[in-house]
Structures are given as structure tokens and as C-alpha cells.
Enzyme design. Structure first.
Site, mmCIF file in Angstrom:
data_model
loop_
_atom_site.group_PDB
_atom_site.id
_atom_site.type_symbol
_atom_site.label_atom_id
_atom_site.label_comp_id
_atom_site.label_asym_id
_atom_site.label_seq_id
_atom_site.Cartn_x
_atom_site.Cartn_y
_atom_site.Cartn_z
ATOM 1 N N ASP A 27 0.868 -1.175 0.000
ATOM 2 C CA ASP A 27 0.000 0.000 0.000
ATOM 3 C C ASP A 27 0.916 1.240 0.000
ATOM 4 O O ASP A 27 2.078 1.150 0.417
ATOM 5 C CB ASP A 27 -0.892 -0.017 1.249
ATOM 6 C CG ASP A 27 -1.644 1.285 1.438
ATOM 7 O OD1 ASP A 27 -2.312 1.716 0.493
ATOM 8 O OD2 ASP A 27 -1.532 1.877 2.537
ATOM 9 N N ASP A 53 -0.196 5.155 0.536
ATOM 10 C CA ASP A 53 -0.494 6.239 1.487
ATOM 11 C C ASP A 53 -0.633 5.691 2.904
ATOM 12 O O ASP A 53 -1.461 4.823 3.169
ATOM 13 C CB ASP A 53 -1.789 6.944 1.077
ATOM 14 C CG ASP A 53 -1.632 7.675 -0.247
ATOM 15 O OD1 ASP A 53 -1.324 8.867 -0.226
ATOM 16 O OD2 ASP A 53 -1.788 7.032 -1.310
ATOM 17 N N ASP A 110 -2.143 0.082 6.023
ATOM 18 C CA ASP A 110 -2.425 0.826 7.255
ATOM 19 C C ASP A 110 -3.914 1.026 7.525
ATOM 20 O O ASP A 110 -4.292 1.491 8.593
ATOM 21 C CB ASP A 110 -1.765 2.218 7.190
ATOM 22 C CG ASP A 110 -2.436 3.119 6.169
ATOM 23 O OD1 ASP A 110 -2.544 2.691 5.009
ATOM 24 O OD2 ASP A 110 -2.880 4.222 6.545
HETATM 25 MG MG LIG Z 1 -2.994 3.347 3.091
#
Ligand SMILES: [Mg+2]
Length: 254
Positions: free
Chosen positions: A23, A25, A201
Site C-alpha cells: 500500500d 499512502d 495501514d
Molecule cells: Mg494506506
């Protein structure tokens, strides 16, 4: 989404026979007030091609951003494998799967969302291929208006689901998630037969963790003290980068 909690353990270093799914961001790069403010660490720019070399090309970005936005963000790097829009569009070593065209109904809803955003400086609307992203990281006051708008959209737009997050809400076609994207890569060279690792995240990354766990892979939550099915944890994007660099350093030393 699983309910077991992480053991707070850092993941093992990356091996040559792994398939690496990342991932962007909040995982590789720190969040910023708006997605266009996010910058990629120069050392990471240098490390990504080395990581691809280490793992036989089996490195893919798996993001909510579009592939075009990812290419712009990582320019001038040429990253071969990417899943954009949570997998609605995918580019692999064997070809590309584009996002579908948007219908007039969908474009009208996007225009309505932009009219709401115009009332809250910093609020942001992104849409592509049947995905509508409403961001309020820089405009918390927009949360209530965007959320009630998203509820109305769900009633109007068949075949879509709402995905609420801490700083925004996403409206995505059913059957589109990062787990499905990772599973699709795992059926193709050079990913097939490798042990997958996925770093994410966000709650939107949980389907990715579940698929990676099913392959007996390495699932890593970045930050976040919340229920997750990820088996490992790193505190923040800086720690993720250090872990990538350490994996490369160890191979160089060997
Ligand atoms: Mg992310």
C-alpha cells in the site's frame, strides 16, 4: 475482517522468494493534508528497483489511488505491477485491466459530491471507474455532509458498497477490494508460487491481509491500534522504509 490483535512483532526481513505487495499512502509514505501533497522519500525511490530485482520482479503497489496517480507520484520510476482503485484497475507483467467507463448516473452523483465539497475548503472528491472517494482529512466539518450524501448514493447506486474510513468515505463497486487484487496477482508470473507479504495501514487493507494469511504469507499493519487480521506490525511509514532498506542491506552483505 479478523478480530485477533497483532502481537506487535516486526515482520521478518524480505526473502528472495517472496512476492511483495505495498500500500502507498500511510504505509510507504506519510499521509499529508491532501493526496497531492504526499511525497515519496528519495531513498525509497532508489530502493524500489532494487527490491524488484531482489524478488524477481514480484513487487506491486496496491493502492486506492488510480494507476495514473501512482505513476505520477512515483515518476520517473517505471513500476511494472500496480493495482489501482483497490484493484478495480490492475497492471501486471502480463497486461493491464482497465477500470470500466462511468455511466451518466455516476457522473451526476460525482458532480453532486463536488458541489458539497465546494462548501468545505479542503474537502476533496475523487472519482474514477465507478469509485467515488470523499476525503475530509483537511476539512473535518465536511464529514457529516459527505456521510449522509454517501448513504443516499448507496440507495441510488446498485452494486456499490460504502467503505467508511477515519478521514473519508469510499463508494466502490461490490467485488472490488485489495484482497481480490492480490489474489489475482498471485495467479500470474512472477508472483505465482511465491510467499506474499502485504503492508497496509487502513481498514481497506484488511481483505489484503486475509488473502496473504491464507497463503501463509506475511501480513503487516502499519500503525493503528485496532482489531486487525495482520500478523505483524510496524509503527509508521518510516519504519516500513527502514525494514525495506534493511532487507536490501542484508542481501547486499550476503
Ligand atoms: Mg494506506
Amino acid at each position: 475482517m479478523g478480530s485477533e490483535s497483532t502481537d506487535d512483532a516486526a515482520p521478518p526481513l524480505i526473502e528472495e522468494d517472496w512476492a511483495v505487495f505495498l500500500d502507498v499512502d500511510g504505509s510507504l509514505a506519510e499521509h499529508a493534508p491532501t493526496p497531492s501533497d504526499v511525497r515519496i522519500d528519495p531513498q525509497l525511490m532508489q530502493a524500489l528497483p532494487k527490491l524488484a530485482e531482489l524478488c524477481g520482479g514480484a513487487v506491486a503497489l496496491v493502492s486506492g489511488r488510480s494507476i495514473q496517480a501512482l505513476d505520477d507520484l512515483f515518476a520517473p520510476l517505471d513500476i511494472a505491477a500496480m493495482a489501482g482503485l483497490h484493484g478495480l484497475e490492475r497492471r501486471g507483467h502480463g497486461g493491464a485491466h482497465a477500470a470500466p467507463e462511468m455511466g451518466a448516473d455516476f457522473l451526476e452523483l460525482a458532480r453532486q459530491a463536488e458541489a458539497i465539497a465546494a462548501e468545505y475548503p479542503g474537502a476533496l472528491v475523487e472519482y474514477k471507474g465507478g469509485c467515488l472517494f470523499l476525503h475530509w482529512r483537511s476539512a473535518p466539518d465536511a464529514a457529516a455532509s459527505f456521510s449522509s450524501f454517501a448513504e443516499r448514493v448507496r440507495e441510488q447506486l446498485a452494486g456499490h458498497r460504502l467503505h467508511p474510513g477515519a478521514h473519508g468515505i469510499e463508494i466502490r463497486p461490490i467485488g472490488v477490494d485489495k484482497g481480490i487484487a492480490i489474489a489475482a496477482f498471485m495467479e500470474e508470473a512472477p508472483f505465482r508460487g511465491r510467499r506474499p507479504v502485504f503492508i497496509g495501514d487502513d481498514p481497506a487493507d484488511e481483505p489484503g491481509f486475509a488473502v496473504v494469511n491464507a497463503f501463509d504469507g506475511v501480513s503487516v499493519l502499519v500503525g493503528g491500534d485496532r482489531p486487525t487480521s495482520a500478523r505483524y506490525r510496524l509503527d509508521n511509514p518510516r519504519r516500513v522504509r527502514q525494514w525495506l532498506f534493511a532487507s536490501l542491506d542484508r542481501k547486499q552483505a550476503a
